[in-house]
Write an enzyme that holds these catalytic residues in place. Structure first.
Site, mmCIF file in Angstrom:
data_model
loop_
_atom_site.group_PDB
_atom_site.id
_atom_site.type_symbol
_atom_site.label_atom_id
_atom_site.label_comp_id
_atom_site.label_asym_id
_atom_site.label_seq_id
_atom_site.Cartn_x
_atom_site.Cartn_y
_atom_site.Cartn_z
ATOM 1 N N HIS A 14 0.854 -1.176 0.000
ATOM 2 C CA HIS A 14 0.000 0.000 0.000
ATOM 3 C C HIS A 14 0.903 1.243 0.000
ATOM 4 O O HIS A 14 2.062 1.185 0.435
ATOM 5 C CB HIS A 14 -0.914 0.001 1.227
ATOM 6 C CG HIS A 14 -1.978 -1.041 1.163
ATOM 7 N ND1 HIS A 14 -3.274 -0.770 0.807
ATOM 8 C CD2 HIS A 14 -1.934 -2.381 1.407
ATOM 9 C CE1 HIS A 14 -3.989 -1.876 0.832
ATOM 10 N NE2 HIS A 14 -3.197 -2.877 1.195
ATOM 11 N N PRO A 15 0.415 2.373 -0.470
ATOM 12 C CA PRO A 15 1.252 3.586 -0.586
ATOM 13 C C PRO A 15 1.441 4.280 0.757
ATOM 14 O O PRO A 15 0.671 5.171 1.136
ATOM 15 C CB PRO A 15 0.463 4.450 -1.575
ATOM 16 C CG PRO A 15 -0.957 4.048 -1.375
ATOM 17 C CD PRO A 15 -0.932 2.583 -1.041
#
Length: 213
Positions: free
Chosen positions: A73-74
């Site tokens: 995930h960012p």
């Protein structure tokens, strides 16, 4: 008795296969997910594996519930959530973040020949597992693993060498995993009976045109 094929991978029920290719005598266990990956000849995974963005060499032995190349995930943005990159799922006028997905696909894992990935192990993106290496059950691998090395733990660390460096180098040079199917069958009694040095002595001689003992 199951029958493996030189033409078509044996894909068990409940699998999800996307953008993947499989060599001769390969097998994918029940309920596994394979995406953007390839399996070399004779490699297999057992049930419930999740393998993405991975190049698997020949003769890889991947146990059940292994995860290779789990996506990130960012963490550097204001939110971690899917809505940032799977945006079309939430708004009709929004597009997915194609650049984000392209970066994910590019972060490949490389699994060498004749490797053993133990039950429930996790191998992070951009990790290379050397030929002949062993990953212990439940290990979380965050860094490259040298050829013919055994790693265990969370995060995974070196337990010991499977073979000394000189033996490992000789095995890599011999590259028996590139032998034709018929030659593997002819050598099967020696794979079973000879110790590693005797095996190498015999087949190095054969490769160089010397006596086969």
């Amino acid at each position: 008795m199951k029958k493996l094929s030189p033409q078509t991978a044996l894909i068990h029920e409940g699998c999800s296969i996307t953008d993947a290719s499989f060599g001769a005598y390969t097998e994918v266990g029940r309920g596994s997910v394979i995406q953007n990956s390839e399996f070399g000849d004779y490699s297999y995974c057992a049930r419930l594996c999740d393998i993405v963005n991975t190049s698997v060499g020949k003769f890889a032995n991947i146990a059940a519930m292994v995860r290779i190349g789990p996506t990130d995930h960012p963490m550097d943005r204001a939110s971690l959530h899917h809505f940032l990159y799977r945006s079309a799922d939430y708004w009709a006028d929004a597009e997915p973040d194609d650049a984000f997905f392209a970066r994910r696909r590019a972060r490949r894992v490389v699994i060498g020949h004749d490797t053993w990935i133990g039950h429930g192990a996790i191998i992070r993106p951009e990790v290379t597992i050397g030929h002949g290496a062993v990953i212990g059950a439940g290990a979380v691998v965050t860094h490259d693993v040298a050829p013919y090395t055994i790693v265990t733990g969370v995060p995974a660390t070196k337990l010991r060498r499977r073979f000394p460096k000189k033996i490992a180098a000789r095995l890599i040079a011999l590259a028996w995993w590139d032998w034709e199917h018929a030659r593997l069958r002819a050598a099967l009694p020696d794979f079973r009976a000879l110790n590693i040095e005797a095996f190498l002595d015999k087949y190095e001689d054969a490769r160089l045109g010397g006596p086969t003992h």
